[in-house]
Design a protein around this motif. Structure first.
Motif, PDB file in Angstrom:
ATOM      1  N   THR A 366       0.819  -1.213   0.000  1.00 55.12           N
ATOM      2  CA  THR A 366       0.000   0.000   0.000  1.00 55.12           C
ATOM      3  C   THR A 366       0.854   1.265   0.000  1.00 55.12           C
ATOM      4  N   LEU A 410      -4.495  -4.598  -6.139  1.00 58.22           N
ATOM      5  CA  LEU A 410      -5.623  -3.910  -5.521  1.00 58.22           C
ATOM      6  C   LEU A 410      -5.283  -2.468  -5.150  1.00 58.22           C
ATOM      7  N   VAL A 411      -4.006  -2.101  -5.263  1.00 58.48           N
ATOM      8  CA  VAL A 411      -3.553  -0.762  -4.889  1.00 58.48           C
ATOM      9  C   VAL A 411      -3.462   0.101  -6.153  1.00 58.48           C
ATOM     10  N   PRO A 412      -4.244   1.177  -6.253  1.00 60.94           N
ATOM     11  CA  PRO A 412      -4.298   1.976  -7.491  1.00 60.94           C
ATOM     12  C   PRO A 412      -2.959   2.537  -7.934  1.00 60.94           C
ATOM     13  N   GLY A 417      -1.251  -2.433 -10.131  1.00 63.19           N
ATOM     14  CA  GLY A 417      -2.515  -1.698 -10.221  1.00 63.19           C
ATOM     15  C   GLY A 417      -2.533  -0.726 -11.388  1.00 63.19           C
ATOM     16  N   PRO A 427     -10.675   1.550 -13.997  1.00 60.35           N
ATOM     17  CA  PRO A 427      -9.992   1.952 -12.764  1.00 60.35           C
ATOM     18  C   PRO A 427      -9.844   0.797 -11.775  1.00 60.35           C
ATOM     19  N   THR A 428      -8.740   0.821 -11.040  1.00 62.30           N
ATOM     20  CA  THR A 428      -8.493  -0.207 -10.034  1.00 62.30           C
ATOM     21  C   THR A 428      -9.625  -0.285  -9.018  1.00 62.30           C
ATOM     22  N   THR A 429     -10.121   0.874  -8.583  1.00 67.60           N
ATOM     23  CA  THR A 429     -11.190   0.894  -7.580  1.00 67.60           C
ATOM     24  C   THR A 429     -12.499   0.317  -8.109  1.00 67.60           C
ATOM     25  N   THR A 430     -12.649   0.267  -9.433  1.00 68.69           N
ATOM     26  CA  THR A 430     -13.870  -0.285 -10.025  1.00 68.69           C
ATOM     27  C   THR A 430     -13.862  -1.807  -9.995  1.00 68.69           C
ATOM     28  N   LEU A 432     -11.791  -3.648  -8.060  1.00 69.07           N
ATOM     29  CA  LEU A 432     -11.335  -4.152  -6.756  1.00 69.07           C
ATOM     30  C   LEU A 432     -12.388  -4.969  -5.999  1.00 69.07           C
ATOM     31  N   PRO A 433     -13.656  -4.509  -5.886  1.00 66.21           N
ATOM     32  CA  PRO A 433     -14.636  -5.287  -5.108  1.00 66.21           C
ATOM     33  C   PRO A 433     -14.914  -6.679  -5.664  1.00 66.21           C
TER      34      PRO A 433
END
Length: 458
Positions: A366, A410-412, A417, A427-430, A432-433
């Motif tokens: 992270t 998982l880290v943008p 990532g 996007p990574t955050t998209t 990730l879940p």
């Protein structure tokens, strides 16, 4: 590396400041400036040398610490050399192309996400590279998902999960070899031990992707057909090209050393190449050093198969040696010892040590965003702590992968990532879940740590 004698005794606050300075330097260089990890590590090494000289530590002692740190990775370096050769030999012999082709035969509109996860897992194990899997078959599946008008986020999550399952469990993977080599565990024993957490994570993930898969989807699957046609055009797809895998399994069951096993199955791969098409010895040597070059004319297939060779591992080897050199300096200057001495009272049980190692792996990923460093630093920092609570080293190597290898995507702002988000255009955050396998890794390793199940004692 814990045998390196500290030549300085910094206070806890001072050691923490140096550590945070290193993390900030690495994070800014890799995450913001997009620097290749080697350069910021060299910068950190230079800063540590300057710090050591200010603390009146003789340069000869600092040099000895650097050499001792780098020497700790020589076992992994030799494995990396053979991995590069193995990948070339398995491609020229048809083993890897055949595995990938058989994987594509399972594609169908039903249970789409689960099939994407499964095929990316197969390809990941075959090529030993998560990023190669994402950049080739992953891109193909994103195109298929777009044509089917179904969730690109879940598709990307399945691609990433499968790619990193394959990367984690493949004997061809540099991270898998690095994790086992860092703590001195046999490669195949390490892979076998990872099964206790990895197989449940795989099964749960597969079930979730199957449940989320849409029904009644319809598409021509033209992209997949192009992959299959391209693979067939190589002339390498034959059932007997899977012989090296049989030899690999047999030698693993008989507990042959990893180096010998890799050498033998590489020779078998080259032998299969000669059976299919006699090659000039000079050409074989060139491929073993520079890698196999595919020329099917299909861009994605050529990108998937043009790889391997001893030369391809030099980037990783240089990074490993530099990171271990940095670690040797950290121990020589007493920085790691100072921090561990302050917090080691917290590590009095198997559960607490495993949790600490997992959180360290996640934290390095992270804060620094570098996969190799998360494995190397966690391994060196917790090797002695695992021994103190009576846990065998292979428990640590498993944690390093469960909370190191699979966390980086998982880290943008991490290396993986950034690469995945760019290649898949999401996007990574998209996604990730929906990376169920990657998310389950740290959770399961911590749960098993506190339950005491699947742990091996000294």
């Amino acid at each position: 590396m814990f045998r390196i004698e500290a030549k300085s005794n910094p206070r806890f606050i001072e050691a923490c400041f140096i550590t945070l300075l290193i993390i900030a330097t690495m994070a800014i260089s890799i995450g913001y400036l997009k620097a290749t990890p080697h350069i910021p590590i060299i910068l950190v090494i230079s800063l540590l040398i300057a710090y050591g000289l200010l603390k009146k530590v003789p340069f000869r002692e600092l040099e000895s610490g650097m050499v001792a740190g780098a020497s700790a990775g020589l076992g992994a370096v030799f494995i990396f050399f053979f991995i590069g050769i193995l990948i070339s030999s398995w491609i020229m012999g048809g083993t890897i192309p055949t595995l990938i082709y058989y994987g594509f035969l399972t594609v169908s509109p039903s249970f789409f996400f689960a099939i994407v996860f499964l095929i990316c897992s197969i390809v990941g194990i075959s090529v030993g590279s998560s990023l190669t899997t994402v950049a080739t078959v992953g891109v193909a599946f994103m195109g298929i998902a777009g044509a089917m008008d179904i969730s690109l986020a879940i598709t990307a999550g399945a691609i990433v999960s499968g790619a990193f399952f394959g990367d984690k469990m493949s004997p061809l993977s540099d991270t898998t070899n690095l994790a086992s080599g860092t703590v001195g565990v046999d490669l195949f024993e390490h892979i076998k031990n990872m099964g206790w957490t990895t197989i449940p994570a795989f099964v749960i993930s597969f079930a979730l992707y199957a449940l989320l898969s849409p029904s009644g989807a319809n598409t021509s699957f033209e992209t997949v057909e192009q992959f299959k046609i391209g693979l067939l055009s190589t002339g390498l797809i034959h059932w007997y090209t899977l012989l090296p895998i049989v030899v690999l399994v047999i030698m693993t069951l008989y507990k042959a050393p990893a180096l010998i096993t890799l050498a033998v199955v590489s020779i078998v791969g080259v032998g299969l190449a000669y059976i299919q098409e006699p090659l000039a010895l000079s050409h074989v040597f060139d491929m073993l050093f520079n890698g196999y070059v595919s020329d099917t004319g299909i861009k994605d297939v050529d990108a998937l198969l043009t790889r391997g060779g001893l030369n391809s591992m030099l980037f990783t080897i240089a990074l490993v040696l530099l990171a271990l050199t940095m670690g040797g300096l950290l121990f020589t200057l007493g920085i790691i010892q100072s921090i561990l001495a302050k917090i080691e009272s917290l590590f009095t049980s198997a559960g607490s040590v495993i949790t600490g190692a997992a959180l360290t792996g996640i934290g390095v990923n992270t804060l620094i965003g570098e996969q190799y460093l998360s494995i190397l630093l966690t391994g060196e920092a917790f090797k002695a702590q695992f021994a103190k609570v009576g846990l065998a080293p292979k428990n640590l190597s498993r944690v390093m992968e469960d909370a190191g290898t699979v966390v980086n995507p998982l880290v943008p702002w991490s290396v993986c990532g950034i690469f995945i988000a760019s290649v898949l255009d999401i996007p990574t955050t998209t996604y990730l879940p929906f990376t169920f396998f990657c998310l389950l890794g740290p959770v399961l390793t911590i749960l098993f740590g506190w339950s005491g199940k699947t742990l091996t004692k000294l």
